[in-house]
Design an enzyme around this catalytic site. Sequence first.
Site, PDB file in Angstrom:
ATOM      1  N   HIS A  18      17.534  45.568   6.322  1.00 53.40           N
ATOM      2  CA  HIS A  18      16.428  46.177   7.090  1.00 53.40           C
ATOM      3  C   HIS A  18      15.632  44.972   7.446  1.00 53.40           C
ATOM      4  CE1 HIS A  18      14.224  49.603   8.538  1.00 53.40           C
ATOM      5  NE2 HIS A  18      13.150  48.959   7.959  1.00 53.40           N
ATOM      6  N   LYS A 163      11.512  53.365  16.288  1.00 49.58           N
ATOM      7  CA  LYS A 163      10.578  52.252  16.064  1.00 49.58           C
ATOM      8  C   LYS A 163      11.473  51.101  15.834  1.00 49.58           C
ATOM      9  CE  LYS A 163       7.472  51.009  12.232  1.00 49.58           C
ATOM     10  NZ  LYS A 163       6.207  51.392  11.414  1.00 49.58           N
ATOM     11  N   LYS A 165      11.636  47.239  14.881  1.00 50.41           N
ATOM     12  CA  LYS A 165      10.752  46.038  14.457  1.00 50.41           C
ATOM     13  C   LYS A 165      10.942  44.845  14.942  1.00 50.41           C
ATOM     14  CE  LYS A 165       9.193  46.857  10.778  1.00 50.41           C
ATOM     15  NZ  LYS A 165       7.875  47.643  10.304  1.00 50.41           N
ATOM     16  N   ASP A 194       6.815  47.749  16.328  1.00 51.97           N
ATOM     17  CA  ASP A 194       6.006  47.083  15.126  1.00 51.97           C
ATOM     18  C   ASP A 194       6.062  45.607  15.210  1.00 51.97           C
ATOM     19  OD1 ASP A 194       4.296  46.603  13.016  1.00 51.97           O
ATOM     20  OD2 ASP A 194       5.430  48.159  11.740  1.00 51.97           O
ATOM     21  N   GLU A 220       2.440  48.771  17.438  1.00 48.76           N
ATOM     22  CA  GLU A 220       1.991  48.858  16.076  1.00 48.76           C
ATOM     23  C   GLU A 220       1.619  47.249  15.787  1.00 48.76           C
ATOM     24  OE1 GLU A 220       4.243  51.233  13.508  1.00 48.76           O
ATOM     25  OE2 GLU A 220       3.453  50.241  11.596  1.00 48.76           O
ATOM     26  N   ASP A 245      -1.941  49.310  11.313  1.00 47.37           N
ATOM     27  CA  ASP A 245      -1.120  49.824  10.089  1.00 47.37           C
ATOM     28  C   ASP A 245      -1.729  48.939   9.065  1.00 47.37           C
ATOM     29  OD1 ASP A 245       0.749  50.402   8.651  1.00 47.37           O
ATOM     30  OD2 ASP A 245       2.359  49.236   9.156  1.00 47.37           O
ATOM     31  N   LYS A 269      -1.249  55.425   5.576  1.00 52.20           N
ATOM     32  CA  LYS A 269      -0.223  55.632   4.497  1.00 52.20           C
ATOM     33  C   LYS A 269      -0.845  55.859   3.122  1.00 52.20           C
ATOM     34  CE  LYS A 269       2.818  52.074   6.695  1.00 52.20           C
ATOM     35  NZ  LYS A 269       3.333  50.661   6.734  1.00 52.20           N
ATOM     36  N   GLU A 323       7.151  58.487  10.083  1.00 51.23           N
ATOM     37  CA  GLU A 323       8.173  57.829   9.797  1.00 51.23           C
ATOM     38  C   GLU A 323       8.564  57.960   8.435  1.00 51.23           C
ATOM     39  OE1 GLU A 323       6.653  53.682  10.479  1.00 51.23           O
ATOM     40  OE2 GLU A 323       5.393  53.803   8.802  1.00 51.23           O
TER      41      GLU A 323
HETATM   42  C1  MUC Z   1       5.481  48.988   8.640  1.00 51.88           C
HETATM   43  O1  MUC Z   1       5.144  48.015   8.895  1.00 51.88           O
HETATM   44  O2  MUC Z   1       5.397  49.890   9.308  1.00 51.88           O
HETATM   45  C2  MUC Z   1       7.637  51.307   7.752  1.00 51.88           C
HETATM   46  C3  MUC Z   1       8.783  51.469   8.309  1.00 51.88           C
HETATM   47  C4  MUC Z   1       9.563  50.318   8.252  1.00 51.88           C
HETATM   48  O3  MUC Z   1      10.801  50.077   8.603  1.00 51.88           O
HETATM   49  O4  MUC Z   1       8.696  49.411   7.721  1.00 51.88           O
HETATM   50  C5  MUC Z   1       7.738  50.072   7.383  1.00 51.88           C
HETATM   51  C6  MUC Z   1       6.687  49.167   7.057  1.00 51.88           C
HETATM   52 MG    MG Z   2       4.026  48.941  10.443  1.00 49.58          MG
END
Ligand code: MUC
Ligand code: MG
Length: 369
Positions: A18, A163, A165, A194, A220, A245, A269, A323
């Site tokens: 991941h 989403k 990254k 994000d 994000e 976030d 969170k 999520e």
């Molecule tokens: C984040 O920064 O949002 C949440 C889902 C994911 O894949 O990483 C987290 C952290």
């Molecule tokens: Mg995030």
Amino acid sequence: MYKSIETILVEIPTIRPHKMAVATMQTQTLVLVKVVSEDGFIGWGEATTIGGLGYAEESPESVKTNIETYFAPLLKSLKGLNVAQTLKAIQKNINGNRFAKCAIQTALLDIQAQRLSIPVSELLGGRLRDSVPVLWVLASGDTEKDIAEAQKMIAAKRHNIFKLKIGSRAVEADVEHVLAIKKALGEDVSIRVDVNRTWSELNAIKGIQALQDGGVDLIEQPCAIDNIDAMQRLTRRFDIAIMADESLIGPSSAYQLAKRNAASVFAVKVAQSGGLIEGCEVGKIAKLAGIDLYGGTMLEGPIGTIASAHAFSTFDSLAYGTELFGPLLLTEEILKTPLQYQNFELAVPKTVGLGIALDEDKIDNLRRQ
Ligand code: MUC
Ligand code: MG
């Protein structure tokens, strides 16, 4: 009132690497907390984080040490207090440590809800829904693999919102990656990104403009945690949703962000907020300020995930869904009955407490020695 408090570190490999700007995870360390009350109830909580100290200020090891050294003796010494008074005593005696506080609070609420024969959601003001929408995070690092993964999820009716990254490559390369996925999945599939706080404000302006033009729905945490001024200017400048976030760490910071119009969406969170109750307070501040809500995760296992779902089920509006997919990223199940994911949603249990049963033999096999 409480006779034992145990913190267990559990190591579980992920189904694939991941890849995030803050860390690449191949294994997740779940931080599980088990509390036994003197009247015979067992409550569970979770304080899992991402990438050791890469994401937040507490590590699995610091949570374990601080619970064993400070929280456990304090909890054992408190007599004749209700849950609210117990939480107040923790706040008075222990600074910071939001993740550890969240885990302990979750376990105490789990116990209290069992005592009263109600689900945890009903202790938090009461649920407004029995399930929450759950998106999936594409983070394999490879555009074609991400597209194939998303198509599989849509076909299985597991997730239809994604989403991505980004933030570890140049802005142009990230934009190309995101827009290729958006194009492959089509108009009806919502794509969010994000950035995990890696863009300068100038890079953010460049990246957000291109992503907005390409049909992406949400950005994000584009800029640094403390760069609230940049978050404010970006929120004002663009039509696309800008979500806080990492900058959002509990009710006081929610109030500050709201006052400064520094986000159009909050990623709530429970661990970052310092507990389920505080997560709900963040939700209230957002509601009053006209800020939309999204249910975030620290990639917790099933305990933190379902605790979050109980909290998010009480939100008036959950405009951007959640999520809460953490358990689906793990190769091992630690519940006797897995959480129920179907039709793009996660069911919030209607049974007492958190509504889950832990497989303690499995936990014993997976625990860090
Ligand atoms: C984040 O920064 O949002 C949440 C889902 C994911 O894949 O990483 C987290 C952290
Ligand atoms: Mg995030």
